[in-house]
Design an enzyme around this catalytic site. Structure first.
Site, PDB file in Angstrom:
ATOM      1  N   ASP A   1       0.832  -1.215   0.000  1.00  0.00           N
ATOM      2  CA  ASP A   1       0.000   0.000   0.000  1.00  0.00           C
ATOM      3  C   ASP A   1       0.865   1.263   0.000  1.00  0.00           C
ATOM      4  O   ASP A   1       1.973   1.269   0.515  1.00  0.00           O
ATOM      5  CB  ASP A   1      -0.910  -0.014   1.232  1.00  0.00           C
ATOM      6  CG  ASP A   1      -2.071   0.967   1.106  1.00  0.00           C
ATOM      7  OD1 ASP A   1      -2.328   1.452  -0.013  1.00  0.00           O
ATOM      8  OD2 ASP A   1      -2.706   1.253   2.133  1.00  0.00           O
TER       9      ASP A   1
ATOM     10  N   ASN B   1     -10.884  -2.274  -5.066  1.00  0.00           N
ATOM     11  CA  ASN B   1     -10.121  -1.339  -5.909  1.00  0.00           C
ATOM     12  C   ASN B   1     -10.800  -1.110  -7.261  1.00  0.00           C
ATOM     13  O   ASN B   1     -10.528  -0.135  -7.952  1.00  0.00           O
ATOM     14  CB  ASN B   1      -8.682  -1.833  -6.134  1.00  0.00           C
ATOM     15  CG  ASN B   1      -7.811  -1.761  -4.898  1.00  0.00           C
ATOM     16  OD1 ASN B   1      -6.886  -2.546  -4.730  1.00  0.00           O
ATOM     17  ND2 ASN B   1      -8.092  -0.824  -4.011  1.00  0.00           N
TER      18      ASN B   1
HETATM   19  C1  IPE Z   1      -5.356  -2.559  -0.016  1.00  0.00           C
HETATM   20  O1  IPE Z   1      -5.040  -1.215  -0.194  1.00  0.00           O
HETATM   21  C2  IPE Z   1      -5.338  -3.274  -1.326  1.00  0.00           C
HETATM   22  C3  IPE Z   1      -4.024  -3.476  -1.924  1.00  0.00           C
HETATM   23  C4  IPE Z   1      -2.892  -3.148  -1.388  1.00  0.00           C
HETATM   24  C5  IPE Z   1      -4.041  -4.128  -3.211  1.00  0.00           C
HETATM   25  P1  IPE Z   1      -6.156  -0.101  -0.349  1.00  0.00           P
HETATM   26  O2  IPE Z   1      -5.454   1.170  -0.591  1.00  0.00           O
HETATM   27  O3  IPE Z   1      -7.158  -0.531  -1.353  1.00  0.00           O
HETATM   28  O4  IPE Z   1      -6.831  -0.152   1.096  1.00  0.00           O
HETATM   29  P2  IPE Z   1      -7.733   0.917   1.855  1.00  0.00           P
HETATM   30  O5  IPE Z   1      -8.793   1.372   0.905  1.00  0.00           O
HETATM   31  O6  IPE Z   1      -6.844   2.040   2.275  1.00  0.00           O
HETATM   32  O7  IPE Z   1      -8.258   0.175   3.043  1.00  0.00           O
HETATM   33  C1  IPE Z   2      -1.475   0.423  -3.425  1.00  0.00           C
HETATM   34  O1  IPE Z   2      -1.332   1.799  -3.449  1.00  0.00           O
HETATM   35  C2  IPE Z   2      -1.822  -0.136  -4.773  1.00  0.00           C
HETATM   36  C3  IPE Z   2      -3.204  -0.577  -4.899  1.00  0.00           C
HETATM   37  C4  IPE Z   2      -4.096  -0.568  -3.946  1.00  0.00           C
HETATM   38  C5  IPE Z   2      -3.640  -1.020  -6.195  1.00  0.00           C
HETATM   39  P1  IPE Z   2      -2.580   2.800  -3.397  1.00  0.00           P
HETATM   40  O2  IPE Z   2      -2.996   3.089  -4.805  1.00  0.00           O
HETATM   41  O3  IPE Z   2      -3.638   2.299  -2.522  1.00  0.00           O
HETATM   42  O4  IPE Z   2      -1.880   4.070  -2.773  1.00  0.00           O
HETATM   43  P2  IPE Z   2      -2.475   5.047  -1.683  1.00  0.00           P
HETATM   44  O5  IPE Z   2      -3.011   4.228  -0.554  1.00  0.00           O
HETATM   45  O6  IPE Z   2      -3.548   5.848  -2.377  1.00  0.00           O
HETATM   46  O7  IPE Z   2      -1.318   5.882  -1.262  1.00  0.00           O
HETATM   47 MG    MG Z   3      -4.024   2.520  -0.549  1.00  0.00          MG
END
Ligand code: IPE
Ligand code: IPE
Ligand code: MG
Length: 258
Positions: free
Chosen positions: A13, A61
């Site tokens: 993340d 996502n």
């Molecule tokens: C969790 O991260 C999913 C992945 C790392 C693929 P998110 O960014 O989707 O999680 P939330 O929304 O902050 O809980």
């Molecule tokens: C993790 O990074 C990748 C996925 C969840 C696909 P994020 O896209 O969630 O990055 P943040 O949480 O917005 O920083």
């Molecule tokens: Mg994230």
């Protein structure tokens, strides 16, 4: 590192926030995230980890803006275009888990291809959770068990923890020993809710694109200090039992009722 080496799972993340701190775009953050994936897969192989699970894209996502979702799907295609040959040569077996019903045909073909060409490999298992959500996984398992029961393939008394596990998308692989989440969030976000029952959890503020071999080693070092008791008591405590005998006897039900 103590044996057996852990199955490490990572909730990758922080790509977006990493990009923001650099005044870059979210897609640029995701590209940097792929570089981190390449680093950590190599590091896992070097450290002889048996299984590395990466949470790449959650079922939730999909509700991000369409352009970002498309970008992330295309990124997975590009990752394998560029790296599959090397992964095969390194002896990595790849298992991709997640809901496949609504995936584009090209992505389904890619998943099949990746799993087929690596199926004989046994140096390390790379499990990728893509379009994965644990609640969906559990509901799906319950449905398929219910179907087996209604078709008399299974009786109610056959439903055990093991039967249930065999119906999860992770079936055939042990649960993670260590779950790492980057980016300073302290939640599982629908990742391996069943399988995390006794996993050690490790959280770091480092954004995923900055995660590297050194950060992995810090997590592994922390993991070896954890005492996994699985609900039992530790070996140390057993030696103190003698001292407790008197008190235990005093509190026995027989004595208490007198
Ligand atoms: C969790 O991260 C999913 C992945 C790392 C693929 P998110 O960014 O989707 O999680 P939330 O929304 O902050 O809980
Ligand atoms: C993790 O990074 C990748 C996925 C969840 C696909 P994020 O896209 O969630 O990055 P943040 O949480 O917005 O920083
Ligand atoms: Mg994230």
């Amino acid at each position: 590192m103590v044996e057996p080496l852990p199955h490490v799972a990572i909730i990758m993340d922080g790509n977006g926030r990493w990009a923001k701190t650099r005044e870059l775009t979210r897609p640029e953050g995701h590209l940097a995230g792929v570089d981190a994936i390449k680093r950590i897969v190599k590091a896992a192989v070097t450290r002889n980890l048996p299984i590395l699970t990466l949470f790449a894209f959650s079922s939730e996502n999909r509700f991000r803006p369409k352009a970002e979702v498309n970008f992330l799907f295309n990124l997975m295609h590009r990752y394998f275009d560029e790296n599959l040959k090397e992964l095969v040569e390194e002896g990595i077996y790849i298992k991709i888990i997640g809901e496949t019903n609504e995936l584009p045909k090209a992505t389904l073909r890619l998943i099949d291809h990746v799993q087929n060409v690596t199926s004989d490999n046994d140096k390390m298992t790379l499990q990728i959770a893509f379009n994965y959500g644990s609640q969906e996984e559990i509901v799906n398992a319950a449905k398929s068990i219910a179907a087996d029961v209604s078709e008399n393939k299974l009786s109610l008394s056959d439903i055990t923890k093991e039967t249930f596990e065999a119906h999860l998308r992770t079936s055939g692989l042990p649960s993670p020993d260590l779950i790492i989440r980057t980016s300073g969030e302290y939640r599982l976000s629908n990742f391996m809710l069943w399988q995390a029952a006794y996993a050690e959890l490790y959280f770091t503020d480092v954004y995923w694109p900055d995660f590297n071999e050194h950060e992995l080693d810090i997590a592994l070092k922390e993991y070896v200090t954890r005492e996994r008791r699985f609900g039992r008591i530790s070996e140390d405590n057993k030696s103190h039992d003698k001292e407790d005998k008197g008190l235990i006897a005093k509190f026995s039900l027989k004595k208490a009722s007198k």
